[in-house]
Design a protein around this motif. Structure first.
Motif, PDB file in Angstrom:
ATOM      1  N   UNK A 156       0.838  -1.208   0.000  1.00 42.76           N
ATOM      2  CA  UNK A 156       0.000   0.000   0.000  1.00 42.76           C
ATOM      3  C   UNK A 156       0.868   1.251   0.000  1.00 42.76           C
ATOM      4  N   UNK A 157       1.859   1.220   0.887  1.00 42.67           N
ATOM      5  CA  UNK A 157       2.689   2.402   1.077  1.00 42.67           C
ATOM      6  C   UNK A 157       3.436   2.754  -0.220  1.00 42.67           C
ATOM      7  N   UNK A 158       4.018   1.748  -0.814  1.00 47.41           N
ATOM      8  CA  UNK A 158       4.785   1.979  -2.038  1.00 47.41           C
ATOM      9  C   UNK A 158       3.865   2.438  -3.169  1.00 47.41           C
ATOM     10  N   UNK A 159       2.701   1.799  -3.252  1.00 49.81           N
ATOM     11  CA  UNK A 159       1.767   2.133  -4.342  1.00 49.81           C
ATOM     12  C   UNK A 159       1.309   3.585  -4.243  1.00 49.81           C
ATOM     13  N   UNK A 160       1.143   4.075  -3.004  1.00 51.21           N
ATOM     14  CA  UNK A 160       0.765   5.488  -2.817  1.00 51.21           C
ATOM     15  C   UNK A 160       1.749   6.411  -3.530  1.00 51.21           C
ATOM     16  N   UNK A 161       3.028   6.023  -3.537  1.00 54.44           N
ATOM     17  CA  UNK A 161       4.040   6.895  -4.154  1.00 54.44           C
ATOM     18  C   UNK A 161       3.916   6.918  -5.682  1.00 54.44           C
ATOM     19  N   UNK A 162       3.191   5.950  -6.253  1.00 57.38           N
ATOM     20  CA  UNK A 162       3.022   5.922  -7.709  1.00 57.38           C
ATOM     21  C   UNK A 162       1.762   6.697  -8.148  1.00 57.38           C
ATOM     22  N   UNK A 163       0.989   7.207  -7.180  1.00 58.10           N
ATOM     23  CA  UNK A 163      -0.273   7.882  -7.532  1.00 58.10           C
ATOM     24  C   UNK A 163      -0.038   9.144  -8.378  1.00 58.10           C
TER      25      UNK A 163
END
Ligand code: HEM
Length: 443
Positions: A156-163
């Motif tokens: 989740x945390x990493x994916x947030x950075x791809x938003x």
């Protein structure tokens, strides 16, 4: 090491020959041979219970009505086309088989089998299948640690950075056609998004995204064209081979560099495994998500009430994404039976394939109230679009985010749109189902 890389390439070619997506450029009735092995002729289906064909044109455009007829009377249809294969349609069967890794191996995951599948004794641990595309095409123990290495990249945390990157990308794409009054929602939009996000994660320049898309399409969508398929497979793997060398010289903070740095039990990971994992991330992350975005836009183009409700009540979006994934699940994966077994009265033989029909499970009335209806605010939604058990999708957080952002940005810019009446919608199917051309007009 070179042998290992070559083996990976051979495996990859074979999987490509299996047709990972299975969109066929030629009519199914003229299918000929794969590596000299005669394929079962594929005429029109007359009995879906005993002779199903997932590449039948009717099945490609509307599998739902076929499942609905079969499920109550023959919940696990069989076919001898291409290869003896079973296709569970009920939620309980699909999830039970997904959890039984002892009897149902992931070493042959292609829905449309290739030549190695013709031999029931061809093996699960033969040299050509030594690594495949781990973790998806592996069983424990290789599956366990390769999966563990990938998971942090899709947390989740990493994916947030791809938003922000994903949102910018969607906006740029929309800038390209929003004023024109029409677009191909599949080709101009859905298809363009996931490949660029994955390129970023793999540390590959975004300018190469179109080349990647070409290779993945060659491999997945034009699997009947041997030359094109080989071109795609070799393009992908030669590219990643070069990338491995470059990352060894100049490591970065991307997934490839990290895999090359990683030690497992005190040893660097074999290059063949790193290569397979990198290729998997690209293949698993591109076609699947683009199909889900395309199917969702098709639904919104053809269901104005849902579209307008989503514009009016944007807080429904996370639940709507789950519901759209349930109703239009893109991915079916295969398993191979490891020993003769009677499953629910079906005499499965060692080497038979089982098509894990996650999309059909998600339309099972025993598991979902009115599964045929898309209910944007569905309360209970334990769908299995991302699979079930140990192989459950490692990239589901990323897929959800991309789908949500793509829909939010589209609806924000183009809230009113419908399917162009004079243009044909084409669907890819087999392993991954989704629209490949979807002309829409804006109001
Ligand atoms: C809507 C989009 C997606 C759908 C519907 C989807 C669906 C699935 C399904 C059903 C499986 C289970 C395969 C099996 O049981 O054999 C799977 C596995 C996997 N997916 Fe996805 N996927 C999507 C997007 C992605 C993305 C964006 C990535 C990231 C690169 C990804 C990476 C993977 C990987 C690495 C596996 C293998 C996991 C394992 O074997 O442990 N997927 N996916």
């Amino acid at each position: 090491m070179l042998t290992t890389l070559r083996n990976s390439l051979v495996w990859f070619r074979r999987q490509s020959e299996d047709g990972l997506d299975g969109t066929h450029a030629e009519p199914s009735s003229v299918r000929s041979t794969v590596k000299g092995v005669p394929m079962t002729p594929t005429g029109p289906v007359t009995d879906w219970a005993t002779d199903f064909d997932v590449m039948d044109p009717h099945y490609l455009s509307d599998p739902f009505s076929i499942w609905d007829v079969l499920r109550p009377t023959c919940p696990i249809p069989h076919t001898n086309r291409r290869k003896s294969s079973w296709m569970p349609l009920r939620y309980d069967d699909v999830t039970a088989i997904a959890h039984d890794v002892e009897h149902f191996s992931s070493l042959k995951v292609a829905v449309i089998p290739g030549d190695e599948d013709q031999d029931p004794n061809a093996n699960f641990d033969g040299p050509n299948l030594e690594y495949g595309l781990p973790p998806i095409s592996s069983d424990p123990p290789l599956h366990t640690w390769t999966r563990r290495l990938l998971l942090p990249w899709f947390s989740h945390k990493r994916v947030e950075t791809y938003v922000p990157l994903t949102r910018d990308l969607c906006r740029t794409l929309l800038d390209g056609f929003a004023d024109k009054g029409c677009a191909d929602a599949a080709a101009d939009y859905a298809q363009q998004i996931p490949v660029r996000v994955i390129a970023h994660i793999l540390g590959v320049p975004a300018e190469l995204a179109d080349t990647f898309t070409g290779w993945v399409r060659d491999v997945l969508e034009f699997a009947d064209d041997a030359e094109r398929r080989q071109h795609g497979a070799e393009g992908l793997l030669n590219f990643f081979l070069k990338q491995l060398e470059e990352r060894r010289q100049r490591p970065g903070d991307d997934l490839l560099s990290e895999l090359l740095r990683t030690e497992v039990d005190g040893h660097r990971i074999d290059d063949g495994i790193v290569l397979g994992m990198a290729a998997l991330v690209l293949i698993a992350g591109v076609d699947t998500t683009w199909s889900a975005i395309g199917s969702s836009l098709w639904h919104l183009a053809t269901h104005p009430d849902d579209r307008r409700r989503l514009v009016r009540e944007p807080e429904l979006m996370p639940g709507a994404v789950e519901e759209l994934l349930r109703a239009y699940s893109p991915v079916t994966m295969a398993r191979v039976v490891t020993e003769d077994i009677d499953y629910a009265g079906c005499p499965m033989k060692k080497g038979d394939k089982v098509l894990m029909n996650f999309p059909a499970a998600n339309r099972d009335p025993a598991a979902f109230d009115h599964p045929e209806l898309v209910q944007l605010d569905r309360a209970q939604n334990r769908h299995v679009a991302f699979g079930s058990g140990i192989h459950r999708c490692a990239g589901s957080n990323l897929a959800r985010m991309e789908l949500q952002v793509a829909l939010e940005e589209w609806l924000g810019r183009i809230p009113e749109f419908s399917v162009a009446e004079d243009r044909e919608i084409t669907w890819a199917g087999g392993q991954v189902r989704g629209p490949r051309s979807l002309s829409v007009v804006f109001a």
